[in-house]
Every structure is written in structure tokens, then in C-alpha cells.
Design a protein around this motif. Structure first.
Motif, PDB file in Angstrom:
ATOM      1  N   LYS A  66      -1.740  -3.049  -2.018  1.00  0.00           N
ATOM      2  CA  LYS A  66      -2.307  -3.556  -3.276  1.00  0.00           C
ATOM      3  C   LYS A  66      -2.539  -5.067  -3.196  1.00  0.00           C
ATOM      4  O   LYS A  66      -3.587  -5.573  -3.623  1.00  0.00           O
ATOM      5  CB  LYS A  66      -1.370  -3.250  -4.443  1.00  0.00           C
ATOM      6  CG  LYS A  66      -1.479  -1.845  -4.972  1.00  0.00           C
ATOM      7  CD  LYS A  66      -0.539  -1.682  -6.158  1.00  0.00           C
ATOM      8  CE  LYS A  66      -0.449  -0.254  -6.610  1.00  0.00           C
ATOM      9  NZ  LYS A  66       0.542  -0.069  -7.671  1.00  0.00           N
ATOM     10  N   ALA A  67      -1.538  -5.765  -2.648  1.00  0.00           N
ATOM     11  CA  ALA A  67      -1.664  -7.226  -2.549  1.00  0.00           C
ATOM     12  C   ALA A  67      -2.812  -7.617  -1.636  1.00  0.00           C
ATOM     13  O   ALA A  67      -3.566  -8.551  -1.947  1.00  0.00           O
ATOM     14  CB  ALA A  67      -0.356  -7.825  -2.032  1.00  0.00           C
ATOM     15  N   SER A  68      -2.979  -6.912  -0.532  1.00  0.00           N
ATOM     16  CA  SER A  68      -4.091  -7.260   0.362  1.00  0.00           C
ATOM     17  C   SER A  68      -5.434  -6.929  -0.284  1.00  0.00           C
ATOM     18  O   SER A  68      -6.416  -7.646  -0.080  1.00  0.00           O
ATOM     19  CB  SER A  68      -3.936  -6.542   1.702  1.00  0.00           C
ATOM     20  OG  SER A  68      -4.046  -5.146   1.534  1.00  0.00           O
ATOM     21  N   ALA A  69      -5.464  -5.871  -1.082  1.00  0.00           N
ATOM     22  CA  ALA A  69      -6.710  -5.554  -1.791  1.00  0.00           C
ATOM     23  C   ALA A  69      -7.031  -6.643  -2.799  1.00  0.00           C
ATOM     24  O   ALA A  69      -8.197  -7.051  -2.929  1.00  0.00           O
ATOM     25  CB  ALA A  69      -6.580  -4.198  -2.488  1.00  0.00           C
ATOM     26  N   TYR A  70      -6.029  -7.115  -3.527  1.00  0.00           N
ATOM     27  CA  TYR A  70      -6.256  -8.209  -4.479  1.00  0.00           C
ATOM     28  C   TYR A  70      -6.710  -9.471  -3.758  1.00  0.00           C
ATOM     29  O   TYR A  70      -7.582 -10.192  -4.251  1.00  0.00           O
ATOM     30  CB  TYR A  70      -4.992  -8.488  -5.291  1.00  0.00           C
ATOM     31  CG  TYR A  70      -4.683  -7.431  -6.315  1.00  0.00           C
ATOM     32  CD1 TYR A  70      -5.684  -6.878  -7.110  1.00  0.00           C
ATOM     33  CD2 TYR A  70      -3.382  -6.985  -6.511  1.00  0.00           C
ATOM     34  CE1 TYR A  70      -5.407  -5.908  -8.051  1.00  0.00           C
ATOM     35  CE2 TYR A  70      -3.095  -6.011  -7.459  1.00  0.00           C
ATOM     36  CZ  TYR A  70      -4.110  -5.478  -8.225  1.00  0.00           C
ATOM     37  OH  TYR A  70      -3.829  -4.523  -9.156  1.00  0.00           O
ATOM     38  N   ILE A  79       8.030   3.040   1.767  1.00  0.00           N
ATOM     39  CA  ILE A  79       6.689   3.479   1.355  1.00  0.00           C
ATOM     40  C   ILE A  79       6.235   2.692   0.124  1.00  0.00           C
ATOM     41  O   ILE A  79       5.079   2.283   0.026  1.00  0.00           O
ATOM     42  CB  ILE A  79       6.686   5.003   1.090  1.00  0.00           C
ATOM     43  CG1 ILE A  79       6.846   5.753   2.414  1.00  0.00           C
ATOM     44  CG2 ILE A  79       5.418   5.445   0.385  1.00  0.00           C
ATOM     45  CD1 ILE A  79       7.104   7.236   2.252  1.00  0.00           C
ATOM     46  N   LYS A  80       7.188   2.483  -0.826  1.00  0.00           N
ATOM     47  CA  LYS A  80       6.861   1.681  -2.015  1.00  0.00           C
ATOM     48  C   LYS A  80       6.424   0.277  -1.625  1.00  0.00           C
ATOM     49  O   LYS A  80       5.427  -0.256  -2.138  1.00  0.00           O
ATOM     50  CB  LYS A  80       8.090   1.592  -2.924  1.00  0.00           C
ATOM     51  CG  LYS A  80       7.990   2.376  -4.188  1.00  0.00           C
ATOM     52  CD  LYS A  80       9.200   2.084  -5.049  1.00  0.00           C
ATOM     53  CE  LYS A  80       9.516   3.312  -5.870  1.00  0.00           C
ATOM     54  NZ  LYS A  80      10.728   3.159  -6.650  1.00  0.00           N
ATOM     55  N   ALA A  81       7.196  -0.335  -0.712  1.00  0.00           N
ATOM     56  CA  ALA A  81       6.861  -1.686  -0.267  1.00  0.00           C
ATOM     57  C   ALA A  81       5.507  -1.706   0.437  1.00  0.00           C
ATOM     58  O   ALA A  81       4.718  -2.645   0.266  1.00  0.00           O
ATOM     59  CB  ALA A  81       7.946  -2.207   0.673  1.00  0.00           C
ATOM     60  N   MET A  82       5.217  -0.666   1.204  1.00  0.00           N
ATOM     61  CA  MET A  82       3.934  -0.588   1.890  1.00  0.00           C
ATOM     62  C   MET A  82       2.786  -0.500   0.888  1.00  0.00           C
ATOM     63  O   MET A  82       1.756  -1.168   1.043  1.00  0.00           O
ATOM     64  CB  MET A  82       3.924   0.626   2.813  1.00  0.00           C
ATOM     65  CG  MET A  82       2.824   0.639   3.833  1.00  0.00           C
ATOM     66  SD  MET A  82       2.960   2.060   4.934  1.00  0.00           S
ATOM     67  CE  MET A  82       2.599   3.393   3.825  1.00  0.00           C
ATOM     68  N   THR A  83       2.960   0.286  -0.174  1.00  0.00           N
ATOM     69  CA  THR A  83       1.895   0.390  -1.182  1.00  0.00           C
ATOM     70  C   THR A  83       1.703  -0.937  -1.904  1.00  0.00           C
ATOM     71  O   THR A  83       0.574  -1.312  -2.203  1.00  0.00           O
ATOM     72  CB  THR A  83       2.198   1.507  -2.191  1.00  0.00           C
ATOM     73  OG1 THR A  83       3.483   1.281  -2.768  1.00  0.00           O
ATOM     74  CG2 THR A  83       2.172   2.865  -1.541  1.00  0.00           C
TER      75      THR A  83
END
Length: 77
Positions: free
Chosen positions: A62-66, A54-58
Motif C-alpha cells: 500500500k505504501a509503495s502504491a501511495y 503478511i499484514k506488514a507486506m500488505t
């Protein structure tokens, strides 16, 4: 009475087999408890792995949002 005395060794033998079966039952129960403990340990490792997933998914979200923000910034500038 004579038949009772004759049957007594068979009764003692049956009792000994009963005790032996009881000991095997206790041994099987300890193996069951041990297996249950290993199952609980495996379950906790599974839950821990799930939280890391779940941490990796978040982090991925975040990376895709950036990346999307960077893309929009590049378009606007």
C-alpha cells in the motif's frame, strides 16, 4: 517340579524388570506428549507470526502504491 521352584525367583525378577521397563515407557510417552504440545504451541506462534508478516507486506505494498501515485502526481503537476 524342583526346577520350576528353583526358576520361580528368576521369573519374578524378570517380571519386575518388565514392570520397570513399562514404567519407563509410560514416562517416555508423557515426555513425547509434552513435546508434541510444545510443538503445536510453537506451530501456532509460527502461524501467528506469518499472518503478521503478511499484514506488514500488505502495508508495504500500500505504501509503495501511495508513493507511486504521489510520484505521478508530482510529475503531472
Amino acid at each position: 517340579m524342583l526346577y520350576g521352584i528353583e526358576a520361580m525367583p528368576y521369573g519374578i525378577e524378570a517380571m519386575l524388570y518388565g514392570i520397570e521397563a513399562m514404567l519407563y515407557g509410560i514416562e517416555a510417552m508423557t515426555y513425547g506428549i509434552k513435546a508434541m504440545l510444545y510443538g503445536i504451541k510453537a506451530m501456532t506462534y509460527g502461524i501467528e507470526a506469518m499472518t503478521y508478516g503478511i499484514k506488514a507486506m500488505t502495508y508495504g505494498i500500500k505504501a509503495s502504491a501511495y508513493c507511486a501515485l504521489l510520484f505521478l502526481y508530482n510529475i503531472m503537476c
